[in-house]
Design a protein around this motif. Sequence first.
Motif, PDB file in Angstrom:
ATOM      1  N   GLU A   1      41.929  -2.546   1.978  1.00 40.36           N
ATOM      2  CA  GLU A   1      41.764  -1.422   2.900  1.00 40.36           C
ATOM      3  C   GLU A   1      41.367  -0.192   2.089  1.00 40.36           C
ATOM      4  N   PRO A   2      40.077   0.088   1.976  1.00 38.88           N
ATOM      5  CA  PRO A   2      39.629   1.207   1.129  1.00 38.88           C
ATOM      6  C   PRO A   2      39.821   2.562   1.801  1.00 38.88           C
ATOM      7  N   VAL A   3      39.915   3.581   0.948  1.00 32.05           N
ATOM      8  CA  VAL A   3      39.966   4.980   1.367  1.00 32.05           C
ATOM      9  C   VAL A   3      38.992   5.761   0.488  1.00 32.05           C
ATOM     10  N   VAL A   4      38.132   6.554   1.125  1.00 32.11           N
ATOM     11  CA  VAL A   4      37.139   7.362   0.417  1.00 32.11           C
ATOM     12  C   VAL A   4      37.457   8.832   0.671  1.00 32.11           C
ATOM     13  N   VAL A   5      37.593   9.599  -0.399  1.00 36.68           N
ATOM     14  CA  VAL A   5      37.823  11.045  -0.293  1.00 36.68           C
ATOM     15  C   VAL A   5      36.819  11.747  -1.197  1.00 36.68           C
ATOM     16  N   GLY A   6      36.523  12.982  -0.853  1.00 35.84           N
ATOM     17  CA  GLY A   6      35.592  13.745  -1.673  1.00 35.84           C
ATOM     18  C   GLY A   6      35.211  15.055  -1.012  1.00 35.84           C
ATOM     19  N   LEU A   7      34.298  15.749  -1.653  1.00 32.18           N
ATOM     20  CA  LEU A   7      33.760  17.010  -1.158  1.00 32.18           C
ATOM     21  C   LEU A   7      32.298  16.805  -0.821  1.00 32.18           C
ATOM     22  N   GLU A   8      31.954  17.063   0.418  1.00 27.80           N
ATOM     23  CA  GLU A   8      30.589  16.868   0.915  1.00 27.80           C
ATOM     24  C   GLU A   8      29.891  18.211   1.037  1.00 27.80           C
ATOM     25  N   THR A   9      28.702  18.311   0.481  1.00 29.42           N
ATOM     26  CA  THR A   9      27.920  19.537   0.542  1.00 29.42           C
ATOM     27  C   THR A   9      27.199  19.628   1.879  1.00 29.42           C
ATOM     28  N   VAL A  10      27.494  20.675   2.635  1.00 25.07           N
ATOM     29  CA  VAL A  10      26.876  20.898   3.937  1.00 25.07           C
ATOM     30  C   VAL A  10      26.292  22.303   3.964  1.00 25.07           C
ATOM     31  N   CYS A  11      25.409  22.553   4.925  1.00 25.13           N
ATOM     32  CA  CYS A  11      24.760  23.854   5.100  1.00 25.13           C
ATOM     33  C   CYS A  11      25.257  24.496   6.386  1.00 25.13           C
ATOM     34  N   ILE A  12      25.668  25.743   6.303  1.00 24.52           N
ATOM     35  CA  ILE A  12      26.097  26.493   7.473  1.00 24.52           C
ATOM     36  C   ILE A  12      25.116  27.633   7.720  1.00 24.52           C
ATOM     37  N   PRO A  13      24.828  27.953   8.984  1.00 23.51           N
ATOM     38  CA  PRO A  13      23.874  29.033   9.272  1.00 23.51           C
ATOM     39  C   PRO A  13      24.502  30.414   9.084  1.00 23.51           C
ATOM     40  N   ILE A  14      23.714  31.338   8.577  1.00 22.71           N
ATOM     41  CA  ILE A  14      24.117  32.735   8.398  1.00 22.71           C
ATOM     42  C   ILE A  14      23.055  33.613   9.046  1.00 22.71           C
ATOM     43  N   LEU A  15      23.497  34.598   9.789  1.00 25.78           N
ATOM     44  CA  LEU A  15      22.596  35.508  10.485  1.00 25.78           C
ATOM     45  C   LEU A  15      22.428  36.778   9.667  1.00 25.78           C
ATOM     46  N   LEU A  16      21.201  37.082   9.292  1.00 28.94           N
ATOM     47  CA  LEU A  16      20.890  38.283   8.529  1.00 28.94           C
ATOM     48  C   LEU A  16      20.298  39.323   9.467  1.00 28.94           C
ATOM     49  N   GLU A  17      20.877  40.523   9.477  1.00 30.49           N
ATOM     50  CA  GLU A  17      20.390  41.629  10.305  1.00 30.49           C
ATOM     51  C   GLU A  17      19.693  42.640   9.403  1.00 30.49           C
ATOM     52  N   THR A  18      18.468  42.988   9.754  1.00 36.86           N
ATOM     53  CA  THR A  18      17.655  43.908   8.962  1.00 36.86           C
ATOM     54  C   THR A  18      17.268  45.096   9.830  1.00 36.86           C
ATOM     55  N   LYS A  19      17.429  46.289   9.303  1.00 36.63           N
ATOM     56  CA  LYS A  19      17.037  47.507  10.013  1.00 36.63           C
ATOM     57  C   LYS A  19      15.603  47.858   9.655  1.00 36.63           C
ATOM     58  N   GLY A  20      14.744  47.694  10.618  1.00 38.16           N
ATOM     59  CA  GLY A  20      13.359  48.080  10.429  1.00 38.16           C
ATOM     60  C   GLY A  20      12.598  47.099   9.560  1.00 38.16           C
ATOM     61  N   LEU A  21      11.301  47.259   9.533  1.00 42.79           N
ATOM     62  CA  LEU A  21      10.454  46.401   8.742  1.00 42.79           C
ATOM     63  C   LEU A  21      10.422  46.884   7.304  1.00 42.79           C
TER      64      LEU A  21
END
Length: 293
Positions: A134-154
Motif C-alpha cells: 500500500e504505497p503513499v506518495v508525499v511531496g511538494l507540487e509546483t503550481v501557478c496561481i493568478p495575480i492581478l496587477l493594477e496599473t495607473k495610466g499608460l
Amino acid sequence: DPSQFNGGSILAMAGRNSVAIAIDARFGLGMQTISTGSDGDFNGNGRVSEGGNPRILQLPNSNVLLAWTGLYGDGIGFAEEMNVQLARKVRRAGCMGFPGSSGSIMERKMSPRSITMLMSHLLYRRRNAPYYIEPVVVGLETVCIPILLETKGLGSDDIRPKELQSTLDGNPSDQLISTQKESAMTQQKVYRRIQKPFLCGTDMLGAQSTSKSFVCSGVASRSLHGTAEAMWKPDLEGDELVEVCGRAFVSALERDILSGYGAVVYLIQGGKGEDGAEDDVQITEYVLACRND
C-alpha cells in the motif's frame, strides 16, 4: 491478509508549504518481531540502507518521497521496478532535448502527481499477480496561481499586486470585482509559482486516494484515521506539523501490536524564495521514541 504479514504503518500530513510523513520501525513475521531498526540513511538508489528502518522508502528527487507498507518481498521488487522506470523516463526526456536550449531537460524533476500516475500504472499492470503493498506518495507540487496587477495610466510604474483568493475564502465574485477610481486604470493578470503539498495513497491495484489533510496506510490505519482527524489542523507550520504528526502517529501505534518500536518523521519543507524554486527544499529527519512492548 498477506499485506499485513510484516506489519507496519505510515501517516502523512500536509501543512503550510510543507508535508510530513511518519513511519514505524517494526518488522515482523506475524506476531513475531524480527527487527526494530530505529533509523536509516538513504543510499545511492534512494532507499534506506541495510540495517536501518525496515520500511521501504524512495526519494526520486528532493520534492517527492515514496513509502509503502505490506509484504516486504513485494516491496523490494516494486522498488526495483520503480527505479528502472524512473531512470528510463529521465533518459528518454534527455534524448528528446534540443541542443542549445536553455536548461538541460535532464535537470527537470518529475512532479509528485506524475510519479503517482506512473506508480498506479505499474500496480494495475500487475493486477493478475499484484504486489501486496500500500504505497503513499508525499511531496511538494509546483503550481501557478493568478495575480492581478493594477496599473495607473499608460506607461506608469505604479503597479500594485493583488492575489486572487477566490478559491480560498469569500465570494468569488466579490474578489474579482475591482473598484476603478480612475478612468485610466488598467489590469493585467500574471502568474506566480508556489509549492503546494501533495498527498496520495493507493491500494495494491493502483486506485488513488488524494487528500488535502492526511493519508495513512498499514495495519493501524483505522486508529490513524481517528487520531489524525482529531489532531490535524490546516496551515500548520513545519515544527507544528512534525509535533502533530508525531503525536497522532505514536498515539495510534499504542493501540496496535503489529506496529511501533520507534518512529521516524520526515519533513519536506519548501523554501521561502520567490517564484517557488524547486531546488530550495529541505528534508529533515526526526526520530521519535515510543513503547517497545
